[in-house]
Design a protein around this motif. Sequence first.
Motif, PDB file in Angstrom:
ATOM      1  N   LYS A  89       0.836  -1.214   0.000  1.00  0.00           N
ATOM      2  CA  LYS A  89       0.000   0.000   0.000  1.00  0.00           C
ATOM      3  C   LYS A  89       0.869   1.262   0.000  1.00  0.00           C
ATOM      4  O   LYS A  89       0.617   2.217  -0.732  1.00  0.00           O
ATOM      5  N   CYS A  90       1.914   1.243   0.842  1.00  0.00           N
ATOM      6  CA  CYS A  90       2.838   2.374   0.926  1.00  0.00           C
ATOM      7  C   CYS A  90       3.462   2.689  -0.419  1.00  0.00           C
ATOM      8  O   CYS A  90       3.521   3.839  -0.845  1.00  0.00           O
ATOM      9  N   PHE A  91       3.970   1.635  -1.066  1.00  0.00           N
ATOM     10  CA  PHE A  91       4.650   1.851  -2.347  1.00  0.00           C
ATOM     11  C   PHE A  91       3.685   2.235  -3.458  1.00  0.00           C
ATOM     12  O   PHE A  91       4.043   2.933  -4.393  1.00  0.00           O
ATOM     13  N   ARG A  92       2.460   1.750  -3.335  1.00  0.00           N
ATOM     14  CA  ARG A  92       1.459   2.151  -4.345  1.00  0.00           C
ATOM     15  C   ARG A  92       1.277   3.659  -4.326  1.00  0.00           C
ATOM     16  O   ARG A  92       1.113   4.294  -5.363  1.00  0.00           O
ATOM     17  N   LYS A  93       1.312   4.236  -3.090  1.00  0.00           N
ATOM     18  CA  LYS A  93       1.164   5.691  -2.974  1.00  0.00           C
ATOM     19  C   LYS A  93       2.238   6.406  -3.769  1.00  0.00           C
ATOM     20  O   LYS A  93       2.070   7.532  -4.198  1.00  0.00           O
ATOM     21  N   LEU A  94       3.409   5.755  -3.901  1.00  0.00           N
ATOM     22  CA  LEU A  94       4.532   6.377  -4.605  1.00  0.00           C
ATOM     23  C   LEU A  94       4.569   5.975  -6.078  1.00  0.00           C
ATOM     24  O   LEU A  94       5.538   6.266  -6.778  1.00  0.00           O
ATOM     25  N   GLY A  95       3.555   5.264  -6.531  1.00  0.00           N
ATOM     26  CA  GLY A  95       3.480   4.920  -7.950  1.00  0.00           C
ATOM     27  C   GLY A  95       4.215   3.650  -8.343  1.00  0.00           C
ATOM     28  O   GLY A  95       4.522   3.452  -9.517  1.00  0.00           O
ATOM     29  N   PHE A  96       4.511   2.769  -7.377  1.00  0.00           N
ATOM     30  CA  PHE A  96       5.166   1.500  -7.704  1.00  0.00           C
ATOM     31  C   PHE A  96       4.124   0.437  -8.050  1.00  0.00           C
ATOM     32  O   PHE A  96       3.046   0.409  -7.467  1.00  0.00           O
ATOM     33  N   ALA A  97       4.469  -0.429  -8.990  1.00  0.00           N
ATOM     34  CA  ALA A  97       3.586  -1.546  -9.348  1.00  0.00           C
ATOM     35  C   ALA A  97       4.151  -2.829  -8.736  1.00  0.00           C
ATOM     36  O   ALA A  97       5.357  -2.930  -8.515  1.00  0.00           O
ATOM     37  N   VAL A  98       3.277  -3.794  -8.475  1.00  0.00           N
ATOM     38  CA  VAL A  98       3.717  -5.070  -7.918  1.00  0.00           C
ATOM     39  C   VAL A  98       4.095  -6.010  -9.056  1.00  0.00           C
ATOM     40  O   VAL A  98       3.324  -6.198  -9.989  1.00  0.00           O
ATOM     41  N   ALA A  99       5.305  -6.582  -8.974  1.00  0.00           N
ATOM     42  CA  ALA A  99       5.737  -7.557  -9.978  1.00  0.00           C
ATOM     43  C   ALA A  99       5.938  -8.912  -9.300  1.00  0.00           C
ATOM     44  O   ALA A  99       6.036  -9.003  -8.078  1.00  0.00           O
ATOM     45  N   ASP A 100       6.016  -9.948 -10.124  1.00  0.00           N
ATOM     46  CA  ASP A 100       6.062 -11.309  -9.608  1.00  0.00           C
ATOM     47  C   ASP A 100       7.036 -12.117 -10.461  1.00  0.00           C
ATOM     48  O   ASP A 100       7.247 -11.791 -11.631  1.00  0.00           O
ATOM     49  N   GLY A 101       7.631 -13.137  -9.869  1.00  0.00           N
ATOM     50  CA  GLY A 101       8.528 -13.998 -10.647  1.00  0.00           C
ATOM     51  C   GLY A 101       8.512 -15.387 -10.062  1.00  0.00           C
ATOM     52  O   GLY A 101       7.943 -15.600  -8.991  1.00  0.00           O
ATOM     53  N   PRO A 102       9.161 -16.347 -10.733  1.00  0.00           N
ATOM     54  CA  PRO A 102       9.090 -17.745 -10.284  1.00  0.00           C
ATOM     55  C   PRO A 102       9.944 -18.007  -9.042  1.00  0.00           C
ATOM     56  O   PRO A 102      11.015 -17.420  -8.891  1.00  0.00           O
ATOM     57  N   GLU A 103       9.450 -18.905  -8.177  1.00  0.00           N
ATOM     58  CA  GLU A 103      10.253 -19.327  -7.017  1.00  0.00           C
ATOM     59  C   GLU A 103      11.292 -20.354  -7.453  1.00  0.00           C
ATOM     60  O   GLU A 103      12.359 -20.456  -6.864  1.00  0.00           O
ATOM     61  N   ILE A 104      10.956 -21.151  -8.468  1.00  0.00           N
ATOM     62  CA  ILE A 104      11.956 -22.054  -9.052  1.00  0.00           C
ATOM     63  C   ILE A 104      12.671 -21.254 -10.133  1.00  0.00           C
ATOM     64  O   ILE A 104      12.088 -20.906 -11.148  1.00  0.00           O
ATOM     65  N   GLU A 105      13.933 -20.960  -9.853  1.00  0.00           N
ATOM     66  CA  GLU A 105      14.692 -20.068 -10.727  1.00  0.00           C
ATOM     67  C   GLU A 105      15.811 -20.829 -11.407  1.00  0.00           C
ATOM     68  O   GLU A 105      15.969 -22.036 -11.204  1.00  0.00           O
ATOM     69  N   ASP A 106      16.615 -20.111 -12.181  1.00  0.00           N
ATOM     70  CA  ASP A 106      17.850 -20.695 -12.695  1.00  0.00           C
ATOM     71  C   ASP A 106      19.017 -19.841 -12.185  1.00  0.00           C
ATOM     72  O   ASP A 106      18.820 -18.724 -11.704  1.00  0.00           O
ATOM     73  N   ASP A 107      20.204 -20.443 -12.267  1.00  0.00           N
ATOM     74  CA  ASP A 107      21.435 -19.782 -11.854  1.00  0.00           C
ATOM     75  C   ASP A 107      21.566 -18.378 -12.420  1.00  0.00           C
ATOM     76  O   ASP A 107      21.971 -17.446 -11.745  1.00  0.00           O
ATOM     77  N   TYR A 108      21.203 -18.272 -13.704  1.00  0.00           N
ATOM     78  CA  TYR A 108      21.425 -17.010 -14.398  1.00  0.00           C
ATOM     79  C   TYR A 108      20.651 -15.871 -13.750  1.00  0.00           C
ATOM     80  O   TYR A 108      21.229 -14.828 -13.418  1.00  0.00           O
ATOM     81  N   HIS A 109      19.345 -16.059 -13.542  1.00  0.00           N
ATOM     82  CA  HIS A 109      18.537 -14.954 -13.003  1.00  0.00           C
ATOM     83  C   HIS A 109      18.794 -14.709 -11.518  1.00  0.00           C
ATOM     84  O   HIS A 109      18.666 -13.595 -11.029  1.00  0.00           O
ATOM     85  N   CYS A 110      19.153 -15.778 -10.816  1.00  0.00           N
ATOM     86  CA  CYS A 110      19.359 -15.622  -9.363  1.00  0.00           C
ATOM     87  C   CYS A 110      20.742 -15.031  -9.068  1.00  0.00           C
ATOM     88  O   CYS A 110      20.909 -14.317  -8.078  1.00  0.00           O
ATOM     89  N   PRO A 148      16.972 -30.547 -10.569  1.00  0.00           N
ATOM     90  CA  PRO A 148      17.596 -31.009 -11.819  1.00  0.00           C
ATOM     91  C   PRO A 148      17.610 -29.909 -12.881  1.00  0.00           C
ATOM     92  O   PRO A 148      16.849 -28.936 -12.793  1.00  0.00           O
ATOM     93  N   GLU A 149      18.446 -30.073 -13.873  1.00  0.00           N
ATOM     94  CA  GLU A 149      18.562 -29.191 -15.032  1.00  0.00           C
ATOM     95  C   GLU A 149      18.917 -27.745 -14.666  1.00  0.00           C
ATOM     96  O   GLU A 149      18.346 -26.800 -15.224  1.00  0.00           O
ATOM     97  N   GLY A 150      19.813 -27.613 -13.687  1.00  0.00           N
ATOM     98  CA  GLY A 150      20.323 -26.282 -13.359  1.00  0.00           C
ATOM     99  C   GLY A 150      19.324 -25.371 -12.687  1.00  0.00           C
ATOM    100  O   GLY A 150      19.548 -24.171 -12.590  1.00  0.00           O
ATOM    101  N   ARG A 151      18.229 -25.928 -12.230  1.00  0.00           N
ATOM    102  CA  ARG A 151      17.263 -25.057 -11.571  1.00  0.00           C
ATOM    103  C   ARG A 151      17.479 -25.075 -10.061  1.00  0.00           C
ATOM    104  O   ARG A 151      18.079 -26.001  -9.510  1.00  0.00           O
ATOM    105  N   LEU A 152      16.997 -24.036  -9.402  1.00  0.00           N
ATOM    106  CA  LEU A 152      17.195 -23.918  -7.960  1.00  0.00           C
ATOM    107  C   LEU A 152      16.051 -23.108  -7.370  1.00  0.00           C
ATOM    108  O   LEU A 152      15.297 -22.448  -8.105  1.00  0.00           O
ATOM    109  N   LEU A 153      15.909 -23.193  -6.048  1.00  0.00           N
ATOM    110  CA  LEU A 153      14.908 -22.348  -5.389  1.00  0.00           C
ATOM    111  C   LEU A 153      15.561 -20.998  -5.145  1.00  0.00           C
ATOM    112  O   LEU A 153      16.656 -20.921  -4.588  1.00  0.00           O
ATOM    113  N   ARG A 154      14.921 -19.935  -5.545  1.00  0.00           N
ATOM    114  CA  ARG A 154      15.557 -18.609  -5.499  1.00  0.00           C
ATOM    115  C   ARG A 154      15.911 -18.224  -4.062  1.00  0.00           C
ATOM    116  O   ARG A 154      15.168 -18.516  -3.125  1.00  0.00           O
ATOM    117  N   THR A 155      17.056 -17.592  -3.913  1.00  0.00           N
ATOM    118  CA  THR A 155      17.526 -17.222  -2.575  1.00  0.00           C
ATOM    119  C   THR A 155      17.100 -15.809  -2.218  1.00  0.00           C
ATOM    120  O   THR A 155      17.205 -15.394  -1.076  1.00  0.00           O
TER     121      THR A 155
END
Length: 333
Positions: A118-139, A161-168
């Motif tokens: 709510k606080c950040f909305r007042k400042l014009g921020f939007a809520v974004a979302d991403g996967p919890e199962i990530e890859d090395d590159y994005h994390c 498996p396959e280079g995926r991980l739970l995002r830290t």
Amino acid sequence: MSILDQIEPLKESGLAAIDGAADLRELDAARVQFLGSNGRLTGFLKQLGSLDPSERPQAGKALNIVKKTLEERLEERRGELELKAAMPDRPTDFSMPGRRPRRGSVHPLTQVTEDIVKCFRKLGFAVADGPEIEDDYHCFDALNTPADHPARDTQDTFFLPEGRLLRTHTSSVQIRVMETQPPPVRIIVPGRVYRRDTADATHNPTFHQIEGLYVDRGVTVRDLMGTVEFVFRELLGSEVKLRFRPHYFSYTEPSLEIDFTSPLVRKMGKDWLEIAGCGMVHPKVFENVGYDPEVWSGWAFGFGIERIAMIRYGITDIRLFYENDQRFLQQFG
Ligand code: DAH
């Protein structure tokens, strides 16, 4: 004795048995006794064939009338007994206090998250979302944290498996958002994160963070400080004081750590509590997502939601948030 003389007494005893039944079970016993396939009335009907033909029509007719009478009374009595069975055995006391269904409530971590959003909305921020199962590159890699970087040790996680991980951390969503949209960017990212930690009063292998990212032309450290100060005052009260200390994160330069104090922190016997990491987005990060670092600048921050909730509600053990103990959760209704 002629059969005709026995019909009236048969009717009387049948009616008496039906009327005398105190419940549905006794009523059924009366039905079997008179109307069942070996019942008394059925017995008489079976005898009809062996009667003298002069008696037969009258007896048949009389027996059928009795049968109908008993069946009707049986149905009537069944209705009465069913109603009786459905009635409470004691009269209703309308002066008794009512039993209210207990209302559930929003989990404290969700409450804190919603307030921050709510606080950040007042400042014009939007809520974004991403996967919890990530890859090395994005994390890591895209955040300027290559495989041999020491920062990876402190953020050990669960590998799939396959280079995926739970995002830290939710910082991976910075990359995902910048990859898909051109600047300017103004987002916050609440979400669940994972670390290979042993649970104790202040650690848990899963917890929650909020990430913030602001990219535009001419963004400065002062924008960062002002924003963070505004949000923490809104959240935790106007007596809150913040302190920014130099720190190191591979995806920001300069990097800062935010300490926080308030009357509550001092009551806990501490001067300052470390609460968030932040900094100006590293030019390498911009290059990795195709933003020109000569044109665009920005800041980012990340902090733990549990930490804020613990301070806000005076909770001393993080594990209480995950145990789903009603006695704990009900206090936040
Ligand atoms: N990702 C960091 C952590 O999990 C927190 C953080 C620090 C996020 C600095 C940021 C940042 O966006 O700029 O500890």
